[in-house]
Write a protein that holds these residues in place. Structure first.
Motif: not given
Length: 114
Positions: A32-37, A46-50
């Motif tokens: 969750q913290r990674a997604q918030d980050f 999308t691939s960079q975000r993942t």
């Protein structure tokens, strides 16, 4: 068969399950913290975000593991220290009890001699 081994096994199982659930909660929190980050970084693909999320989660879990290992080591250290102090206290109490008994026996012997 006595209930003691079953209780020990149940206790160990309970600790294992509790540890597993706590670790899963830690993973969910890291995700969750990674997604918030990465949320404000709209320019990422999308691939960079993942990939960033995966690195963030891995780093968070590595840090959490180090923290838990440090806490476990400290816990063992404190346990050894407390056990040592408890043994000292037991010896002192035994010595005091034996001294009091010896004094009472001596006083009783002196009084009976009168």
């Amino acid at each position: 068969m006595s209930g003691l081994p079953e209780r020990a096994t149940a206790s160990e199982l309970g600790n294992t399950v509790e540890g597993y659930l706590l670790w899963q909660a830690r993973i969910a929190e890291a995700e969750q913290r990674a997604q918030d980050f990465v949320q404000p970084m709209q320019w990422l693909t999308t691939s960079q975000r993942t990939e960033i999320e995966c690195h963030y989660v891995a780093d968070s879990l590595r840090r959490a593991r180090r923290d838990l290992e440090r806490l476990a080591a400290r816990s063992l250290s404190l346990r050894a220290e407390y056990e040592h102090r408890y043994r000292q206290l037991q010896r002192r109490c035994l010595g005091l009890t034996l001294t009091v008994c010896a004094v009472l026996i001596t006083v009783a012997a002196l009084l009976s001699a009168l």
